[in-house]
Design an enzyme around this catalytic site. Structure first.
Site, PDB file in Angstrom:
ATOM      1  N   SER A   1      13.048  -6.866  -7.736  1.00 46.35           N
ATOM      2  CA  SER A   1      14.054  -7.608  -6.959  1.00 46.35           C
ATOM      3  C   SER A   1      14.635  -8.792  -7.734  1.00 46.35           C
ATOM      4  O   SER A   1      15.846  -9.046  -7.638  1.00 46.35           O
ATOM      5  CB  SER A   1      13.468  -8.078  -5.628  1.00 46.35           C
ATOM      6  OG  SER A   1      13.322  -6.970  -4.770  1.00 46.35           O
TER       7      SER A   1
ATOM      8  N   LYS B   1       5.312  -8.321   5.897  1.00 48.88           N
ATOM      9  CA  LYS B   1       6.504  -8.112   6.738  1.00 48.88           C
ATOM     10  C   LYS B   1       6.271  -8.403   8.220  1.00 48.88           C
ATOM     11  O   LYS B   1       7.158  -8.901   8.889  1.00 48.88           O
ATOM     12  CB  LYS B   1       7.049  -6.700   6.546  1.00 48.88           C
ATOM     13  CG  LYS B   1       7.721  -6.520   5.193  1.00 48.88           C
ATOM     14  CD  LYS B   1       8.372  -5.160   5.078  1.00 48.88           C
ATOM     15  CE  LYS B   1       9.020  -4.984   3.718  1.00 48.88           C
ATOM     16  NZ  LYS B   1       9.722  -3.723   3.574  1.00 48.88           N
TER      17      LYS B   1
ATOM     18  N   ALA C   1       6.268   1.551   5.937  1.00 51.02           N
ATOM     19  CA  ALA C   1       7.628   2.000   5.606  1.00 51.02           C
ATOM     20  C   ALA C   1       8.100   3.053   6.604  1.00 51.02           C
ATOM     21  O   ALA C   1       9.248   3.030   7.062  1.00 51.02           O
ATOM     22  CB  ALA C   1       7.658   2.564   4.188  1.00 51.02           C
TER      23      ALA C   1
HETATM   24  P1  NDP Z   1       1.187   2.187   3.810  1.00 47.87           P
HETATM   25  O1  NDP Z   1      -0.039   1.923   3.016  1.00 47.87           O
HETATM   26  O2  NDP Z   1       1.491   1.357   5.024  1.00 47.87           O
HETATM   27  O3  NDP Z   1       1.134   3.731   4.347  1.00 47.87           O
HETATM   28  C1  NDP Z   1       0.792   4.764   3.472  1.00 47.87           C
HETATM   29  C2  NDP Z   1       1.125   6.113   4.113  1.00 47.87           C
HETATM   30  O4  NDP Z   1       0.912   7.125   3.133  1.00 47.87           O
HETATM   31  C3  NDP Z   1       0.240   6.477   5.307  1.00 47.87           C
HETATM   32  O5  NDP Z   1       0.994   7.243   6.214  1.00 47.87           O
HETATM   33  C4  NDP Z   1      -0.852   7.333   4.642  1.00 47.87           C
HETATM   34  O6  NDP Z   1      -1.471   8.254   5.518  1.00 47.87           O
HETATM   35  C5  NDP Z   1      -0.029   8.087   3.620  1.00 47.87           C
HETATM   36  N1  NDP Z   1      -0.831   8.570   2.503  1.00 47.87           N
HETATM   37  C6  NDP Z   1      -1.420   7.797   1.542  1.00 47.87           C
HETATM   38  N2  NDP Z   1      -2.046   8.620   0.638  1.00 47.87           N
HETATM   39  C7  NDP Z   1      -1.839   9.893   1.055  1.00 47.87           C
HETATM   40  C8  NDP Z   1      -2.230  11.162   0.545  1.00 47.87           C
HETATM   41  N3  NDP Z   1      -2.963  11.272  -0.565  1.00 47.87           N
HETATM   42  N4  NDP Z   1      -1.832  12.262   1.201  1.00 47.87           N
HETATM   43  C9  NDP Z   1      -1.078  12.181   2.323  1.00 47.87           C
HETATM   44  N5  NDP Z   1      -0.674  11.005   2.861  1.00 47.87           N
HETATM   45  C10 NDP Z   1      -1.050   9.880   2.225  1.00 47.87           C
HETATM   46  O7  NDP Z   1       2.384   2.173   2.779  1.00 47.87           O
HETATM   47  P2  NDP Z   1       3.926   1.811   3.045  1.00 47.87           P
HETATM   48  O8  NDP Z   1       4.358   2.523   4.275  1.00 47.87           O
HETATM   49  O9  NDP Z   1       4.124   0.347   2.962  1.00 47.87           O
HETATM   50  O10 NDP Z   1       4.671   2.445   1.767  1.00 47.87           O
HETATM   51  C11 NDP Z   1       4.848   3.857   1.640  1.00 47.87           C
HETATM   52  C12 NDP Z   1       5.766   4.165   0.461  1.00 47.87           C
HETATM   53  O11 NDP Z   1       7.096   3.729   0.708  1.00 47.87           O
HETATM   54  C13 NDP Z   1       5.333   3.486  -0.835  1.00 47.87           C
HETATM   55  O12 NDP Z   1       5.408   4.471  -1.817  1.00 47.87           O
HETATM   56  C14 NDP Z   1       6.371   2.415  -1.059  1.00 47.87           C
HETATM   57  O13 NDP Z   1       6.561   2.196  -2.436  1.00 47.87           O
HETATM   58  C15 NDP Z   1       7.601   3.037  -0.431  1.00 47.87           C
HETATM   59  N6  NDP Z   1       8.609   2.041   0.022  1.00 47.87           N
HETATM   60  C16 NDP Z   1       9.883   2.118  -0.488  1.00 47.87           C
HETATM   61  C17 NDP Z   1      10.879   1.243  -0.074  1.00 47.87           C
HETATM   62  C18 NDP Z   1      12.255   1.341  -0.658  1.00 47.87           C
HETATM   63  O14 NDP Z   1      13.054   0.394  -0.527  1.00 47.87           O
HETATM   64  N7  NDP Z   1      12.598   2.441  -1.309  1.00 47.87           N
HETATM   65  C19 NDP Z   1      10.609   0.189   0.938  1.00 47.87           C
HETATM   66  C20 NDP Z   1       9.238   0.197   1.421  1.00 47.87           C
HETATM   67  C21 NDP Z   1       8.301   1.106   0.955  1.00 47.87           C
HETATM   68  P3  NDP Z   1      -2.765   7.825   6.412  1.00 47.87           P
HETATM   69  O15 NDP Z   1      -2.208   7.154   7.642  1.00 47.87           O
HETATM   70  O16 NDP Z   1      -3.438   9.108   6.711  1.00 47.87           O
HETATM   71  O17 NDP Z   1      -3.595   6.892   5.572  1.00 47.87           O
END
Ligand code: NDP
Length: 284
Positions: free
Chosen positions: A23, A71, A136
């Site tokens: 950013s 957030k 996200a």
């Molecule tokens: P969180 O840690 O809040 O959530 C992670 C999610 O991924 C959960 O649903 C989790 O499932 C799932 N998950 C993690 N590992 C696995 C796996 N091996 N197999 C299947 N599901 C899996 O992360 P965020 O929501 O904050 O971020 C998610 C992604 O979004 C990141 O990659 C981040 O970089 C990206 N992002 C991009 C943005 C952009 O502007 N482009 C903005 C914000 C985020 P479970 O509930 O079962 O643990």
């Protein structure tokens, strides 16, 4: 204790971690293109330091962006929150108005603009599959429901989290479905019937990560939007199968452009920001 390294720093991103954030490169390109002297820095803020940082920002900054894990934790620390940010329980942009801190969210705008740019997709009336139910995915799902998507299927490894999210969002125009990532037949049907699949899990952040669902389940997708900024197995599969595909850069770019406009009341130089973003990400 937080200090200003440079007196021109008037804006910043905070996170834990934050070292990876591109950013500053993107926002500083916008400040320079607008001929403004203000600069944008970054602060590593641990969860327990958030109240102290907020008071530091109130005295020293004109605004800041927040990323993981701040957030929602920011909400009770600010003076006023936009209705959309409050409903999504997520603030990514704070504006300092003469010492009063106003929280808003530009993530929804970023996603909406990126989806239109990549696929000419309008959210209203569209059918969407989201992979993931974390922070996200929650903000994204909220945006789709508030923009009257026709249908939203939330697929998550931990099914109960997908169900909880669907329950939280129920009551508007969008038909909601929650699935576990092992419900393969139902996922394949939802993917084939959707206008776009949004990859919003963190699976893929590391190059050797397994994909969040079996890749073959995506073969009948009409478009794939992966929120991760760099190449992943999901993106590779989509491209090999001629499925229109975009990574998360457009979303990052447009949320940043909107933050810049909220702070400065000026349009952001989107092309300069995009070039700086691509440059910063390509050098990682
Ligand atoms: P969180 O840690 O809040 O959530 C992670 C999610 O991924 C959960 O649903 C989790 O499932 C799932 N998950 C993690 N590992 C696995 C796996 N091996 N197999 C299947 N599901 C899996 O992360 P965020 O929501 O904050 O971020 C998610 C992604 O979004 C990141 O990659 C981040 O970089 C990206 N992002 C991009 C943005 C952009 O502007 N482009 C903005 C914000 C985020 P479970 O509930 O079962 O643990």
């Amino acid at each position: 204790m937080f200090t200003l390294d440079d007196e021109n720093i008037k804006y910043a991103v905070i996170g834990d971690p934050v070292a990876h954030s591109v950013s500053p490169a993107m926002q500083n390109a916008a400040f320079m293109a607008a001929g403004l002297d203000e600069r944008y820095g970054k602060y590593h803020v641990k969860p327990e330091e958030l109240p102290e940082f907020v008071e530091f920002a109130r005295r020293n900054l004109l605004g800041f962006n927040a990323t993981v894990p701040h957030k929602s934790a920011l909400i009770p620390l600010l003076d006023e929150i936009s209705p959309a940010a409050l409903a999504a329980k997520s603030v990514n942009t704070v504006i300092n108005r003469n010492g009063r801190l106003y929280g808003d969210s530009t993530d929804g705008y970023g996603l909406e603009t990126a989806l239109f740019e990549a696929f000419k997709l309008n959210i209203k009336g569209s059918t969407i599959v989201i992979l993931g139910a974390g922070g996200a995915a929650q903000a994204t799902a909220f945006e789709f429901v508030s923009r009257s998507a026709a249908g939203l299927t939330i697929v998550n490894r931990t099914r109960s989290k997908a169900e909880a999210l669907a329950q939280q969002l129920a009551g508007k125009d969008t038909l909601l479905t929650a699935l576990g990532n092992d419900e393969t037949d139902r996922i394949a049907a939802a993917v084939a019937g959707a206008d776009v699949v949004i990859q919003a899990t963190s699976a893929g952040l590391r190059a050797d990560d397994a994909p969040p669902i079996e890749l073959e389940l995506l073969k009948n997708a009409h478009a794939v939007f992966d929120m991760i900024y760099h190449p992943t197995k999901v993106q590779e599969f989509a491209r090999k199968n001629n499925i229109p595909c975009a990574d998360g850069r457009g979303m990052l770019l447009h949320q940043g452009a909107k933050s810049f406009s909220l702070w400065t009341d000026r349009p952001a130089a989107v092309a300069a920001m995009r070039a700086a973003l691509d440059n910063a990400l390509n050098h990682k």
